[in-house]
Design an enzyme around this catalytic site. Structure first.
Site, PDB file in Angstrom:
ATOM      1  N   GLN A 115       4.734   4.274   2.814  1.00 55.48           N
ATOM      2  CA  GLN A 115       4.271   3.092   2.099  1.00 55.48           C
ATOM      3  C   GLN A 115       4.684   1.846   2.870  1.00 55.48           C
ATOM      4  O   GLN A 115       5.548   1.894   3.741  1.00 55.48           O
ATOM      5  CB  GLN A 115       4.769   3.066   0.660  1.00 55.48           C
ATOM      6  CG  GLN A 115       6.224   2.824   0.446  1.00 55.48           C
ATOM      7  CD  GLN A 115       6.578   2.926  -1.054  1.00 55.48           C
ATOM      8  OE1 GLN A 115       5.963   3.682  -1.809  1.00 55.48           O
ATOM      9  NE2 GLN A 115       7.577   2.173  -1.478  1.00 55.48           N
TER      10      GLN A 115
ATOM     11  N   ALA B 270       0.852  -1.192   0.000  1.00 59.68           N
ATOM     12  CA  ALA B 270       0.000   0.000   0.000  1.00 59.68           C
ATOM     13  C   ALA B 270       0.884   1.237   0.000  1.00 59.68           C
ATOM     14  O   ALA B 270       2.040   1.191   0.426  1.00 59.68           O
ATOM     15  CB  ALA B 270      -0.909   0.001   1.229  1.00 59.68           C
ATOM     16  N   SER B 271       0.297   2.348  -0.479  1.00 58.18           N
ATOM     17  CA  SER B 271       1.054   3.594  -0.543  1.00 58.18           C
ATOM     18  C   SER B 271       0.125   4.754  -0.220  1.00 58.18           C
ATOM     19  O   SER B 271      -1.007   4.803  -0.712  1.00 58.18           O
ATOM     20  CB  SER B 271       1.650   3.766  -1.938  1.00 58.18           C
ATOM     21  OG  SER B 271       2.314   4.987  -2.053  1.00 58.18           O
ATOM     22  N   ALA B 272       0.595   5.677   0.618  1.00 59.16           N
ATOM     23  CA  ALA B 272      -0.189   6.858   0.978  1.00 59.16           C
ATOM     24  C   ALA B 272       0.727   8.078   0.952  1.00 59.16           C
ATOM     25  O   ALA B 272       1.890   7.991   0.559  1.00 59.16           O
ATOM     26  CB  ALA B 272      -0.834   6.677   2.346  1.00 59.16           C
TER      27      ALA B 272
ATOM     28  N   ASP C 209      -8.175   7.337  14.620  1.00 65.05           N
ATOM     29  CA  ASP C 209      -8.184   7.306  13.153  1.00 65.05           C
ATOM     30  C   ASP C 209      -8.876   6.026  12.684  1.00 65.05           C
ATOM     31  O   ASP C 209      -8.360   5.288  11.847  1.00 65.05           O
ATOM     32  CB  ASP C 209      -6.747   7.373  12.631  1.00 65.05           C
ATOM     33  CG  ASP C 209      -6.679   7.807  11.167  1.00 65.05           C
ATOM     34  OD1 ASP C 209      -7.688   8.343  10.664  1.00 65.05           O
ATOM     35  OD2 ASP C 209      -5.629   7.612  10.531  1.00 65.05           O
TER      36      ASP C 209
END
Length: 534
Positions: free
Chosen positions: A138, A132-134, A288
Site C-alpha cells: 500500500q 492506494a492499497s493492493a 506492467d
C-alpha cells in the site's frame, strides 16, 4: 502438514465446490481412473444449485474468493492468451487487485524498522490514511524533511508465508494437471506457476523496483515522450520505497483529457513510440503498462507526455531476439510466411528439426484471415499471439521475455485505440522499425560490433580447442538448445572476424606475404562467410 496449510486446503476445496470448478475439471479428457473419482466425491452425490455463469466467470469469481495471491495469479494468467481459451482469458482480465488496506500503525512500524528512524525524523508530514492499497503493498503520501512531496510504498506484513503456502498448492495442481492430461501438458502449467513464483517474489523486493525505475528514468531523461518519478535512494529499503509524488490525469480519464484539449492522436502515437523505443533502442521495457500505472502530464496538452509508475515488472530482449522480432514483423506484413517460419527456426524458438513446409502452412492458415481487415484494424498483439499459438503446436520453447512483450504490446495497443480509435499501429511503428534496422546495419554499428568481438581474440585459441573437443564427443549428436545455438553462432562470428582481420593484415604485408595474396583472399572469404551466415 501444518494446521494453517490444512485449513488453506479446506478453503480451496470449499471454493471449488461453490463455483463447481470440479465440473470444469472432469470435462477434460482425463484418464478413466481419474474420471472415476467423481463418483466417490460426497458433494457430487446430491443435487447442487445450478450456476447461470460461464466457465470463465466461475473461475474468475473463485480466484477472487481465494484472495490476493490467487487474484494476482489470475491477472498474470490472463496475459497468456497463447495458452488459454479466449472466453477464460477475457474473464480473467476483469480481475481487480483491490484489497482493504492493512492497519496504518503496522505500516508506520514497518517503515521505522526498515529506515532505522522515527517517521518524524524523516518526514515533515506523513498521511496515515493510504492513497492506494493492493495485494502486495500500500502507498502513503508524505513530505520529506527537505520539502519534497513523495509517496511511500510499503510491503504488506506477513506475506511470504501466505505466498509460500498458496504457491505450494498451485504447484501441486499444476503437476497433477501435467501428469494426467495431455491437453494440460501443452499449456506447460508448471512453467506458468514457476514464472508467477519469480514475478511475485520479485515484486516483494522494492529495491529491485527502485532500480528498474531509475534505469527507465535514465533511458528517457529529458524526453518529451515519458516521465518517470525520481527515486529517493537514501530512504529505499527492501520493504519500503520512497519516490517523487506525481500529479497527472489517469490515461483512461478521457473526459478530463478532452477538457484540457489533449491532442489524443499524438498521445496514442507517442504510446506506440515509447513501446518501440523501449524494446528496440533500450532493450529494457516496462512490462506492467496497464492503465492504473499510466498517467498523462497536465503540462502542454498539445504535446502530451506520459508518466509511468510501478516498475516492479520489466522485460528485456537480447540483440538476437530484437533482430528476429523485427524481421518477423516485416515478413508477416509482407505475407512472407515461409520467411516467418524460417526465422522461428533460425532463432531457436522452435526445434531445428521442424518441417519448414508444414510450419509455413500452419502459419498461413492461422494468419491469412487477419489480412481480410484494413491494415489500421490489424492488431500487433493479436499477430504475435497467433504466431506464438501456432508455434506452440510445433513445440515452441516458452520464451518469458516474448510473453512479457506480447502482454505489454496488447496493453499499449488497446490503450492507444481507446484514446484514438483510428490509430494505425503499423504505419506508426514502421518508420521506427525501418530506422532501427538501418542503424543496426550501418558501418558504424558493424564496426562497433567488430571491435567488441575483437576484444575476445586473446581467448580465441582456448575457445577453438573447447569447440573441437565438444564436437568430438559422442554425445554431441544431441540437438543444442536455443541458448547454446546462439553461443555457438556468436563464436563462429568471432572466428570469422579473426579470419577477416588476419586476411586483411596478410594482404597488406607481413612475414608470409611472399606466398602471394591467395591465402589472404581465402581468409577474407572464410571470414565474411562466417560473419554473415544464418
Amino acid at each position: 502438514m501444518k494446521l494453517l496449510a490444512v485449513r488453506r486446503l479446506f478453503r480451496i476445496q470449499r471454493v471449488v465446490i461453490r463455483y463447481r470448478l470440479d465440473d470444469l475439471l472432469f470435462a477434460l479428457p482425463l484418464p478413466w481412473f481419474l474420471l472415476a473419482v467423481r463418483y466417490v466425491l460426497p458433494w457430487r452425490w446430491f443435487p447442487r444449485k445450478q450456476l447461470e455463469l460461464s466457465r470463465g466467470a466461475r473461475l474468475r469469481l473463485a480466484l477472487q474468493d481465494l484472495g490476493p495471491i490467487f487474484i494476482k495469479f489470475g491477472q498474470i494468467l490472463s496475459t497468456r492468451r497463447d495458452l488459454l481459451p479466449e472466453d477464460i482469458a477475457d474473464e480473467l482480465m476483469l480481475l481487480q487487485d483491490r484489497v482493504p488496506p492493512f492497519d496504518s500503525q503496522q505500516s508506520m512500524k514497518l517503515i521505522e524498522e526498515q529506515l532505522g528512524k522515527k517517521i518524524s525524523e524523516v518526514f515533515s508530514r506523513f498521511d496515515v490514511d493510504p492513497l492506494a492499497s493492493a495485494s502486495v503493498a500500500q502507498v502513503h503520501a508524505a513530505q520529506l524533511k527537505t520539502g519534497e512531496e513523495v509517496v511511500v510504498k510499503v510491503i504488506r506484513p506477513g506475506l511470504k508465508p501466505i505466498i509460500g503456502q498458496d504457491l505450494a498448492w498451485l504447484f501441486i495442481l499444476a503437476r497433477a494437471a501435467e501428469r494426467f492430461s495431455a491437453d494440460a501438458r501443452l499449456l506447460h502449467p508448471v512453467d506458468v506457476v514457476a514464472d508467477y513464483e519469480k514475478t511475485i517474489y520479485d515484486e516483494l523486493d522494492l529495491l529491485r523496483e527502485a532500480a528498474n525505475a531509475s534505469q527507465l528514468k535514465r533511458n528517457f531523461e529529458g524526453s518529451p515522450l515519458l516521465y518517470v518519478p525520481q527515486v529517493y535512494w537514501d530512504w529505499c529499503r527492501p520493504k519500503v520505497l520512497v519516490m517523487e509524488r506525481i500529479y497527472g490525469v489517469q490515461v483512461t480519464d478521457l473526459a478530463t483529457l478532452a477538457d484540457q484539449r489533449t491532442d489524443m492522436k499524438m498521445l496514442a502515437e507517442r504510446g506506440v513510440e515509447i513501446f518501440f523505443t523501449q524494446v528496440f533502442r533500450d532493450s529494457f521495457f516496462h512490462a506492467d503498462m496497464h492503465p492504473g500505472n499510466i498517467f498523462v502530464s497536465t503540462v502542454n496538452p498539445w504535446s502530451p507526455q506520459y508518466i509511468a509508475i510501478d516498475c516492479g515488472i520489466v522485460g528485456s530482449l537480447t540483440p538476437e531476439d530484437q533482430d528476429y522480432l523485427a524481421r518477423n514483423l516485416f515478413a508477416f506484413f509482407k505475407r512472407d510466411y515461409r520467411r516467418v517460419a524460417q526465422l522461428h527456426i533460425d532463432s531457436g524458438w522452435v526445434p531445428a528439426e521442424t518441417k519448414l513446409n508444414e510450419f509455413e502452412a500452419a502459419i498461413r492458415t492461422v494468419c491469412e484471415p487477419i489480412f481480410e481487415k484494413p491494415l489500421k484494424d490489424i492488431s500487433f498483439g493479436q499477430v504475435l499471439m497467433r504466431l506464438f499459438q501456432t508455434a506452440r503446436r510445433f513445440n515452441m520453447e516458452v520464451q518469458p521475455q516474448l510473453v512479457l512483450l506480447q502482454k505489454t504490446l496488447l496493453n499499449i495497443e488497446g490503450l492507444g485505440r481507446q484514446l484514438y480509435p483510428d490509430l494505425d499501429l503499423w504505419n506508426t511503428a514502421q518508420p521506427f522499425l525501418e530506422r532501427w534496422m538501418r542503424e543496426r546495419m550501418s558501418p558504424k554499428t558493424v564496426l562497433g560490433n567488430l571491435h567488441s568481438q575483437m576484444e575476445q581474440l586473446p581467448h580465441l585459441a582456448n575457445m577453438t580447442r573447447d569447440l573441437l573437443e565438444r564436437m568430438s564427443q559422442p554425445h554431441a549428436k544431441d540437438p543444442a538448445p536455443p541458448w547454446k545455438k546462439r553461443k555457438d553462432d556468436w563464436f563462429l562470428r568471432l572466428l570469422g572476424a579473426a579470419h577477416l582481420v588476419g586476411g586483411v593484415m596478410l594482404a597488406i604485408g607481413g612475414p608470409l606475404n611472399q606466398l602471394g595474396h591467395w591465402p589472404a583472399g581465402i581468409m577474407v572469404a572464410v571470414g565474411v562467410y562466417l560473419i554473415v551466415r544464418r
